[in-house]
Write an enzyme that holds these catalytic residues in place. Sequence first.
Site, short mmCIF file in Angstrom:
data_model
loop_
_atom_site.label_atom_id
_atom_site.label_comp_id
_atom_site.label_asym_id
_atom_site.label_seq_id
_atom_site.Cartn_x
_atom_site.Cartn_y
_atom_site.Cartn_z
N ASP A 199 0.85 -1.29 -0.11
CA ASP A 199 -0.08 0.02 -0.25
C ASP A 199 0.70 1.29 -0.05
O ASP A 199 1.80 1.40 0.66
CB ASP A 199 -0.82 -0.01 1.38
CG ASP A 199 -2.04 0.77 1.19
OD1 ASP A 199 -2.63 0.89 0.36
OD2 ASP A 199 -1.99 1.76 2.26
N GLU A 262 2.16 -0.13 -4.64
CA GLU A 262 0.96 0.85 -4.89
C GLU A 262 1.74 2.21 -5.40
O GLU A 262 2.18 2.57 -4.39
CB GLU A 262 -0.07 0.82 -4.10
CG GLU A 262 -1.25 1.81 -4.56
CD GLU A 262 -2.15 2.37 -3.63
OE1 GLU A 262 -3.28 2.95 -3.85
OE2 GLU A 262 -1.66 2.32 -2.50
#
Length: 534
Positions: A199, A262
């Site tokens: 993330d 990401e």
Amino acid sequence: MSKWWRHGTIYQIYPRSFQDSDGDGIGDLRGIRRRIPYLAELGVNAIWLSPIFQSPMADFGYDISDYRAIDPIFGDIADFDRLLEEAHDAGLKLLLDFVPNHTSDQHAWFLESRSSRENPKRDWYIWCDPAPDGGPPNNWISNFGGPAWTLDEATGQYYYHAFLKQQPDLNWRNPELRRAMLDTLRFWLDKGVDGFRVDVIWHLIKDDKFRDNPPNPFYRPGQPDIDRNLQVHSADQEEVHEVIAEMRSVIDSYPERLLIGEIYLPVEKLMTYYGRSGEGVHLPFNFQLIQSPWQADALAKLIDDYEAALPEGGWPNWVLSNHDQPRIAARVGTAQARVATMLLLTLRGTPTLYYGDELAIGKVEIPPERIRDPWAANEPSAAFLRDSSRTPMQWDGSEHAGFSQSEPWLPLSGDWQQRNVDAAAADPDSMLAFTRKLLQLRQEEDILQEGSYSLLVSRGSVLAFERKLEGEIIGVVLNLSAEPTEVDLPPQLAAGTLLIAAQAADAPQELARTVTLAGDQGLVIRAAKEEIRS
Ligand code: GLC
Ligand code: MG
């Protein structure tokens, strides 16, 4: 080419919304287990689960209070072990979501950290003294709107949070924190997971002087708050690459594991996340298809630029939708979504398919009282409604679409009674059948996995390209509009064989030098061998 993730397709599951098994209206691990046969039959190779760890759910699992425990909403560790085993038995890899930038404010580490300035874990988070006027230490803005700093009255300092105030940022400059986080990776790798999607990986390191971000000269009212400033000092710092290299070496100490990052950055910056000599992430998520206008010239250019920018040994990847972005069918319509899926699954590089896109779930209206996304509460005007992309998977025509025994946590799409897996399975021309065909073709054809990419045509609404391997060619011809159009095919495709059409009923009877493409048409063509010139 041995690495599984180079020739496989990744399927993203938002666990709250895939399949409920206990009737609480929220998807869970037992539900996912039940649908493994569906995934295997669909023809994807790996599943990535958005976070399933213990969490107060302020940001639906992206606020983790224990990295090693499964949240009871989703099940327990035994459910996880069984899921992993069953996925592997079905030939599917399993990727987890690693959220290293921040924890929940309920994580034991943060409770300790905030307990006093002298606490040994104080430095595991980012604490700063107030500015001289008592306000926040600098001008950094939260990605969900408002200041990125919250004052802790008891200890008189502010803590930094790039997202909600319930998501304090960790301090990756602290070696103990680093060690604890890398051990978390090992914990799951030892269990046998096949890798991680990391993330907001470009956020991990921030300027050590906490300098103000410069204002964004292009900011227009109505844009999200975060866009007021350029994120020059709060993200994408040079030292982040050292941290990533450490993660990568943990990953590489296990065979055949995958590390995805990401990253929302422009292409040149994105490329730096492969690492100078491949010590970065294997796949820095490439979100350009999501961000580009849906036009042939724009797409042709971005694909060429991306291909050209890839570093030596860097493997490409493509994403069309995810849990933070509008679904592809919501953006381009359900008919054009076929063309988009054809593009996704025939480009060079690993595709990530978002659950429900194989049904072309489109725009789902969320009545105001059912909005759940915390971003929407913070920034009602600017926030894109992420809830609309997180609605339950539609399995059949029974009540709640076979997702749950009770009212789902988010509403179903308006057309769920027609748009569901059961109905689609009975229709050879459905989006589901079409997606399966493409996945199967990709699986069978080395050309689609390994072949080179070259642009053939970008004119009007037509985008056409070739994939080529060892003298064999597969051509892809796409009409990016709902209007019919004509296209001139090169000889090798004109004399080729049609493999798949996006609009089968309107497929050309035979291929020729000039072909009429119906609206929203897309063709995958095997080139005639005798016509291929090297
Ligand atoms: C990532 C996630 C998003 C989440 C945010 C904070 O962008 O994809 O869903 O809200 O990080 O963790
Ligand atoms: Mg449940």
